[in-house]
Every structure is written in structure tokens, then in C-alpha cells.
Design an enzyme around this catalytic site. Sequence first.
Site, PDB file in Angstrom:
ATOM      1  N   ARG A  29     -11.867  -9.731  36.884  1.00 17.47           N
ATOM      2  CA  ARG A  29     -11.134 -10.417  35.811  1.00 17.47           C
ATOM      3  C   ARG A  29      -9.622 -10.160  35.846  1.00 17.47           C
ATOM      4  NH1 ARG A  29     -13.739 -11.294  30.773  1.00 17.47           N
ATOM      5  NH2 ARG A  29     -15.181  -9.620  31.330  1.00 17.47           N
TER       6      ARG A  29
ATOM      7  N   CYS B 198     -24.202 -31.589  22.555  1.00 13.54           N
ATOM      8  CA  CYS B 198     -24.982 -31.682  21.311  1.00 13.54           C
ATOM      9  C   CYS B 198     -25.514 -30.323  20.867  1.00 13.54           C
ATOM     10  CB  CYS B 198     -26.150 -32.640  21.517  1.00 13.54           C
ATOM     11  SG  CYS B 198     -25.668 -34.081  22.441  1.00 13.54           S
TER      12      CYS B 198
HETATM   13  N1  LLP Z   1     -18.339  -4.593  39.881  1.00 12.20           N
HETATM   14  C1  LLP Z   1     -19.553  -4.788  39.359  1.00 12.20           C
HETATM   15  C2  LLP Z   1     -20.693  -4.040  39.893  1.00 12.20           C
HETATM   16  C3  LLP Z   1     -19.727  -5.704  38.293  1.00 12.20           C
HETATM   17  O1  LLP Z   1     -20.931  -5.886  37.775  1.00 12.20           O
HETATM   18  C4  LLP Z   1     -18.610  -6.411  37.789  1.00 12.20           C
HETATM   19  C5  LLP Z   1     -18.744  -7.382  36.710  1.00 12.20           C
HETATM   20  C6  LLP Z   1     -17.349  -6.176  38.385  1.00 12.20           C
HETATM   21  C7  LLP Z   1     -17.255  -5.250  39.425  1.00 12.20           C
HETATM   22  C8  LLP Z   1     -16.112  -6.878  37.954  1.00 12.20           C
HETATM   23  O2  LLP Z   1     -15.764  -6.596  36.626  1.00 12.20           O
HETATM   24  P1  LLP Z   1     -14.375  -7.147  36.050  1.00 12.20           P
HETATM   25  O3  LLP Z   1     -13.270  -6.403  36.767  1.00 12.20           O
HETATM   26  O4  LLP Z   1     -14.303  -8.595  36.322  1.00 12.20           O
HETATM   27  O5  LLP Z   1     -14.424  -6.822  34.612  1.00 12.20           O
HETATM   28  N2  LLP Z   1     -19.230 -13.016  32.488  1.00 12.20           N
HETATM   29  C9  LLP Z   1     -18.627 -11.944  31.734  1.00 12.20           C
HETATM   30  C10 LLP Z   1     -18.266 -10.762  32.600  1.00 12.20           C
HETATM   31  C11 LLP Z   1     -19.418 -10.213  33.402  1.00 12.20           C
HETATM   32  C12 LLP Z   1     -19.047  -9.070  34.282  1.00 12.20           C
HETATM   33  C13 LLP Z   1     -20.142  -8.727  35.207  1.00 12.20           C
HETATM   34  N3  LLP Z   1     -19.854  -7.686  36.147  1.00 12.20           N
HETATM   35  C14 LLP Z   1     -17.423 -12.501  30.980  1.00 12.20           C
HETATM   36  O6  LLP Z   1     -17.139 -13.688  31.067  1.00 12.20           O
HETATM   37  O7  LLP Z   1     -16.744 -11.759  30.244  1.00 12.20           O
END
Ligand code: LLP
Length: 421
Positions: free
Chosen positions: A278, A346
Site C-alpha cells: 500500500r 443495486c
Molecule cells: N505481506 C503480506 C504477507 C501480506 O499479507 C500483505 C497484505 C502485505 C505484505 C502488504 O501489506 P501492505 O504493505 O499493503 O499493507 N485489501 C486490504 C488490504 C489487505 C492486505 C493483505 N495483506 C485493503 O484494501 O485495505
Amino acid sequence: MDHFLYKDGQLQAEDVAIAEIAATVGTPFYVYSTATLVRHFQLFDDALDGLPHLVCFAMKSLSNQAVIKVLAEAGAGMDVVSGGEYARVKAAGVPGDRIVFSGVGKTADEMRMALTGGIRQFNVESEPEMQVLSRVATELGVEAPITIRVNPDVDAKTHAKIATGKSENKFGIPISRAREVYAMAAALPGLKIIGIDVHIGSQLTDLTPFELAYQKVAELTEQLRADGHTIDRLDLGGGLGIPYSTSNQAPPLPSDYGALIKRTVGHLGCEIEIEPGRMISGNAGLMVSEVIYVKDGEDRQFLIIDAAMNDLIRPAMYDAHHDIVPVVEAEPGTDKATYDIVGPVCESGDTFAKGRDLPKVQAGDLVAFRSAGAYGAVMASEYNSRPLIPEVLVHEDQFAVIRARPTFDEMIARDTLPSWM
Ligand code: LLP
């Protein structure tokens, strides 16, 4: 900082007017800034300067081939969680020794694919997975490099659906059992222990949970070394949060996070990996949509736009906030109005924002959702038979469609009728 700023009253992506992209590709669409992607990667890379390290982009957050190429060329490794993601990064030309395979449910086929195509390491999450990997690697006559993901039982203080480091979560093995599980791994053929993995959650806006988790990992490193294991690499996961609203307090910077890493595990002589998603892609993307109707409700005004929950699910799924701004900057003194901003699907859940103040807009105006680069396009669906919306990449004064909008015919052609019809 991102590269979506107003110039002469027009919202731009780098040096391209958003309105120009809209006129060319139609709405809704996602647009990404190359400069922002590279800048955010670079912030992490610089933050770990002085330690041997690899920043592996969590491509689940944004997996378009063009984006992967931009980041890989900047020097990023990739964190993948499925055979599909592995195939994508390979297709983009990322070498196996820069690909880390995470995830709780890797199948034997996925393991085979990665062992054959090249892999930096598997982050193993359970004993049964360890056994399957041992068998697959032995069959192929190779050694699988592994870390074991430990669950440090810390509270990430984030949304429950994206917290992963508490003992009730499905991820990793309890840190209290780590020595036992490492001993089991060492006894299995075809596995080569190289380090430890941890990831406690996503959208963390406070560094304390990271600090607690990394301290536990540091202690475990010493214990496992004393037990005779080789611990040369620490994968510290992703999860650093981003500012979703300009009015909120900004989360910690990658440089603060890097300093924390150096403070907690820097003395161990390990190569450090991190898996941010992110923080690299989130504020590098906008979703742009057109207002279809301004509808007067009994006690509120609805802005009905041409994007919906199927295009950006985060508000419906996590009650997530995205700043929504007009593409044409409002003149100073323009009247404001309060809107519920909704899509055409919807379901009442197809609501992006309630009671949001915006300069007055009308049908035909364009609005942009900020911070939509991460977990936007990748989580989209064709619910209500709304074709996946296109993705556009901007580089300075150029833009290109990096995933086209399917036509209705293309969307329908993916269905096939059984022979008896
Ligand atoms: N590494 C692992 C093992 C993970 O499961 C994740 C994210 C990341 C790295 C990356 O995390 P980040 O740096 O992006 O926070 N769909 C959700 C977020 C799900 C995150 C899943 N795992 C949202 O839209 O907020």
C-alpha cells in the site's frame, strides 16, 4: 507526497490533465503515476540504506504488468501469494532470485511452479505446508529455501479484517512454538532454512506494534542460532499505513520505519527484506469517475456516479475513507454542498461516502478518488455485469492504457454454453 496536483485549475497526473485521459479512455478508470511509484519505492530503499536489504513490492496491492516493470526496474523484488501472481511477475521479467512466495495456502502445483521457475524463498506458514514443500522439492531433486512465518501475537491496532499478527489469526505459527517447528523443518529433506518471516497486518499508523514484533523476532533469531539453525535473512513483512485523508495526522514515514528496523534487528547481521504494498502503490493511483445524476433525496442529496463498489470495494468492505475531489478545481468562493456519493449497483452498500462536503457539482462533472492505487483495481469484479475498468499509466507528459476496458462482447464471450443447449 504524490504527483496528482492541480495546474491552471485542472487536476493532473504528473504533466497530463486527468480530463484529457477521461476524454480518451472514457470513465471510470484508474490512473497511476510512475514518478510516485518510484519515489515511494525509493523511500523504503533509502530507509534501509546501510543494511543488506531487498524491498519486495507486495504486488497483491497493484499487479498490472506495467507497474511491476516500473518497480522491478527501480530495483524492487516482488512478494507474491499465488501461482497467478508468480506467473505475472515472471512474465514481467522479474528473476526468480527476487521473488518471495508468501501465503497460507500454497498448493503443491504452485510450489512446483516456483521451484522450477526460480524462487528466492518460500515463507512457510504451517507444518503441513512444510511437509508438502519438502515432498515437492525432493521429487524435483532441489532444495527449497525457506523462512517460517511466525505469529508474534501483537495487536496491530488496525481494521480487524486486515490484522494478521494476533494469535486468533490464521497466519503463521505461534512464536511460542517456533523452536519446535524449526527443528521439524531442519529434519525434513529438501528444505533449507535461511531465516524468519513476520507480517502483522496492513494500514498500521503507529510504529509500536512493529517494534514489539521485531523485538520478538530479534530474540528468536538468537535462540534459533543457538539451536544451530542458519538465520541469515529476516523478512519483516509489509503494512506501513498511508494517509487516506489530508485532514488526518500523517502516519510514520518510511525513514522512521527504517530507523526502527535498524534499532531492533540491525545488530544481527541479517539481510533484511520488507514487503510493502500500500505505501508504494496507494497514493500512486486515482480512480476517476463521472457524475451521472445529482438526485434530491428527502433529507439529503445523492451524487450518483458511474463508478461502483465493484470497481473500488474498499469503502463497502472496510468502511474505508477515500478523499474525493473535483477534477476541475473549484473557483474560490464556490458554494459547497453535502452529498452521499454512491454508485449504480443495486445494493445500499454501494456507497462511497456519506455526508461528504464538496464544491457543488453537476451531472457530467468528473471526480477523482485519491489513494486508490492499492487494493483498488486488483479487488475489482464485474458484479452487475459492469466490465472491469481500464488502468492508465502516466509518465511525465505521456499516458498509456495498461489494461483496456473489455467490450460487452468480450465480457460475455468468456461464458461458454454447454453442448446440450
Ligand atoms: N505481506 C503480506 C504477507 C501480506 O499479507 C500483505 C497484505 C502485505 C505484505 C502488504 O501489506 P501492505 O504493505 O499493503 O499493507 N485489501 C486490504 C488490504 C489487505 C492486505 C493483505 N495483506 C485493503 O484494501 O485495505
